[in-house]
Design a protein around this motif. Structure first.
Motif, short mmCIF file in Angstrom:
data_model
loop_
_atom_site.label_atom_id
_atom_site.label_comp_id
_atom_site.label_asym_id
_atom_site.label_seq_id
_atom_site.Cartn_x
_atom_site.Cartn_y
_atom_site.Cartn_z
N ARG A 77 -35.83 -37.47 14.96
CA ARG A 77 -36.97 -36.71 15.47
C ARG A 77 -38.14 -37.60 15.87
NH1 ARG A 77 -34.23 -32.36 16.79
NH2 ARG A 77 -33.23 -31.39 15.02
N THR A 78 -38.02 -38.91 15.68
CA THR A 78 -39.07 -39.85 16.07
C THR A 78 -38.92 -40.18 17.55
OG1 THR A 78 -39.03 -40.76 13.83
CG2 THR A 78 -40.07 -42.11 15.52
N PRO A 79 -40.03 -40.20 18.30
CA PRO A 79 -39.92 -40.43 19.75
C PRO A 79 -39.67 -41.90 20.14
CG PRO A 79 -42.21 -40.03 19.16
CD PRO A 79 -41.39 -39.86 17.90
N TYR A 80 -38.44 -42.23 20.43
CA TYR A 80 -38.02 -43.50 20.99
C TYR A 80 -36.66 -43.24 21.64
CZ TYR A 80 -34.91 -43.90 16.99
OH TYR A 80 -33.93 -43.65 16.07
N PRO A 81 -36.21 -44.05 22.60
CA PRO A 81 -34.93 -43.78 23.28
C PRO A 81 -33.74 -43.83 22.32
CG PRO A 81 -36.11 -45.60 24.33
CD PRO A 81 -36.86 -45.24 23.08
N LYS A 82 -32.83 -42.85 22.49
CA LYS A 82 -31.66 -42.77 21.61
C LYS A 82 -30.42 -42.36 22.39
CE LYS A 82 -34.46 -40.33 18.25
NZ LYS A 82 -35.61 -40.26 19.10
N ILE A 83 -29.31 -42.75 21.85
CA ILE A 83 -28.01 -42.24 22.29
C ILE A 83 -27.54 -41.31 21.18
CG2 ILE A 83 -25.59 -42.80 22.75
CD1 ILE A 83 -26.55 -45.46 23.94
N GLU A 84 -27.19 -40.09 21.55
CA GLU A 84 -26.62 -39.19 20.55
C GLU A 84 -25.13 -39.50 20.40
OE1 GLU A 84 -25.81 -34.50 19.44
OE2 GLU A 84 -26.99 -34.97 21.22
N VAL A 85 -24.68 -39.63 19.17
CA VAL A 85 -23.26 -39.77 18.87
C VAL A 85 -22.80 -38.38 18.49
CG1 VAL A 85 -21.55 -40.92 17.42
CG2 VAL A 85 -23.62 -42.15 18.11
N PHE A 86 -21.95 -37.80 19.34
CA PHE A 86 -21.59 -36.40 19.19
C PHE A 86 -20.08 -36.21 19.19
CE2 PHE A 86 -20.89 -32.12 21.11
CZ PHE A 86 -21.42 -31.38 20.08
N ARG A 87 -19.60 -35.50 18.18
CA ARG A 87 -18.18 -35.14 18.08
C ARG A 87 -18.08 -33.62 17.95
NH1 ARG A 87 -14.77 -39.55 16.99
NH2 ARG A 87 -15.88 -41.38 16.22
N PRO A 88 -17.66 -32.94 19.01
CA PRO A 88 -17.55 -31.48 18.94
C PRO A 88 -16.69 -30.99 17.78
CG PRO A 88 -17.29 -32.23 21.21
CD PRO A 88 -17.31 -33.46 20.34
N GLU B 246 -35.84 -37.37 23.81
CA GLU B 246 -35.69 -38.83 23.79
C GLU B 246 -34.23 -39.28 23.86
OE1 GLU B 246 -39.44 -37.52 22.15
OE2 GLU B 246 -37.43 -37.13 21.39
N ILE B 247 -33.29 -38.34 23.78
CA ILE B 247 -31.87 -38.70 23.91
C ILE B 247 -31.62 -39.00 25.39
CG2 ILE B 247 -29.50 -37.86 23.76
CD1 ILE B 247 -30.36 -36.41 21.17
N ILE B 248 -31.26 -40.26 25.67
CA ILE B 248 -31.09 -40.71 27.04
C ILE B 248 -29.63 -40.67 27.49
CG2 ILE B 248 -33.20 -42.09 27.07
CD1 ILE B 248 -31.45 -44.58 26.51
N ALA B 249 -28.71 -40.52 26.54
CA ALA B 249 -27.28 -40.44 26.84
C ALA B 249 -26.58 -39.88 25.61
CB ALA B 249 -26.71 -41.81 27.18
N VAL B 250 -25.34 -39.45 25.81
CA VAL B 250 -24.54 -38.92 24.71
C VAL B 250 -23.22 -39.69 24.69
CG1 VAL B 250 -23.41 -36.88 23.74
CG2 VAL B 250 -25.57 -36.63 24.98
N ALA B 251 -22.90 -40.27 23.54
CA ALA B 251 -21.60 -40.91 23.34
C ALA B 251 -20.71 -39.88 22.66
CB ALA B 251 -21.74 -42.16 22.48
N CYS B 252 -19.61 -39.52 23.33
CA CYS B 252 -18.79 -38.41 22.86
C CYS B 252 -17.32 -38.73 23.02
CB CYS B 252 -19.17 -37.16 23.66
SG CYS B 252 -18.43 -35.64 23.03
N ASP B 253 -16.50 -38.09 22.19
CA ASP B 253 -15.05 -38.29 22.26
C ASP B 253 -14.36 -37.14 22.98
OD1 ASP B 253 -15.44 -36.37 20.32
OD2 ASP B 253 -14.21 -37.35 18.79
N ASP C 194 -26.78 -32.54 30.56
CA ASP C 194 -27.59 -33.09 31.65
C ASP C 194 -27.96 -34.57 31.43
OD1 ASP C 194 -29.39 -32.84 29.58
OD2 ASP C 194 -30.91 -31.77 30.74
N ARG C 195 -27.29 -35.22 30.50
CA ARG C 195 -27.50 -36.64 30.23
C ARG C 195 -26.21 -37.38 30.56
NH1 ARG C 195 -31.50 -35.38 26.12
NH2 ARG C 195 -32.27 -33.45 27.00
N PRO C 196 -26.28 -38.69 30.78
CA PRO C 196 -25.03 -39.44 30.95
C PRO C 196 -24.15 -39.28 29.71
CG PRO C 196 -26.91 -40.79 31.58
CD PRO C 196 -27.46 -39.53 30.95
N VAL C 197 -22.87 -39.05 29.91
CA VAL C 197 -21.91 -38.94 28.81
C VAL C 197 -21.08 -40.22 28.81
CG1 VAL C 197 -20.00 -37.64 27.81
CG2 VAL C 197 -21.88 -36.42 28.95
N LEU C 198 -21.13 -40.94 27.69
CA LEU C 198 -20.46 -42.22 27.54
C LEU C 198 -19.25 -42.06 26.63
CD1 LEU C 198 -23.74 -44.27 26.93
CD2 LEU C 198 -22.54 -43.94 29.10
N PRO C 199 -18.19 -42.84 26.88
CA PRO C 199 -16.99 -42.74 26.03
C PRO C 199 -17.22 -43.35 24.64
CG PRO C 199 -16.69 -44.47 27.65
CD PRO C 199 -18.02 -43.83 27.94
#
Length: 170
Positions: free
Chosen positions: A103-114, A127-134, A141-146
């Motif tokens: 919840r602190t404002p700085y750039p982050k990648i979310e690590v997300f596993r549905p 502040e989530i700039i991309a999502v790393a997902c499997d 609406d953010r870049p999705v990274l493998p």
């Protein structure tokens, strides 16, 4: 110092990704430090050790030093230190990787596993700039990274932040 966080639910793989990214950034010649947020009490000290006894006796800070490393143990008295103050305690480096502080404002990648069955953070955390997902993330609406390709994520980070390597700085 550039700061990049890895945020996500417990069990999503934040630590696994962080420890996979660290050597990739180091191989680029970058100096990297980390900050890890703990939601629970933790202790780096062990009962019976002199430094533990110093703290138990009431020392506000205990600094333990050897030829290999040093550590400063600081008692917060129930008040968590501000994120900016934590960053200020670090020696200057090219990149600080942060695990937690979602919840602190700085750039982050979310690590997300549905498969965890938890909702994504990205719709509520700007502040989530991309999502790393499997898995595929339709509607994101953010870049999705493998998630299982740390080298792809490291390359994306180097382009997005951009990180200056020692060769580029010379």
């Amino acid at each position: 110092m550039k700061t990049l966080g890895l945020a996500g639910w417990s069990g999503s793989g934040k630590t696994t990704l962080l420890v996979a990214l660290l050597p990739l950034f180091r191989a680029q010649g970058l100096t990297v430090s980390t900050i890890k947020h703990a939601h629970h009490g933790f202790d780096l000290d062990r009962p019976g050790k002199d430094s533990f006894r110093h703290r138990a006796a009431g020392a506000h800070e205990v600094l333990v030093a050897s030829a290999a490393r040093w550590a400063l143990l600081h008692e917060n008295a129930g008040e968590e230190m501000d994120f900016a103050a934590l960053l200020a305690r670090l020696s200057p480096v090219d990149l600080v990787l942060v695990e937690g502080f979602k919840r602190t404002p700085y750039p982050k990648i979310e690590v997300f596993r549905p498969a965890l069955g938890k909702p994504p953070l990205w719709p509520e955390v700007p502040e989530i700039i991309a999502v790393a997902c499997d898995a595929a993330l339709p509607g994101c609406d953010r870049p999705v990274l493998p998630l299982n390709a740390p080298s792809v994520i490291a390359g994306w980070v180097a382009r997005h932040l951009p990180l200056a390597t020692p060769a580029q700085s010379a």
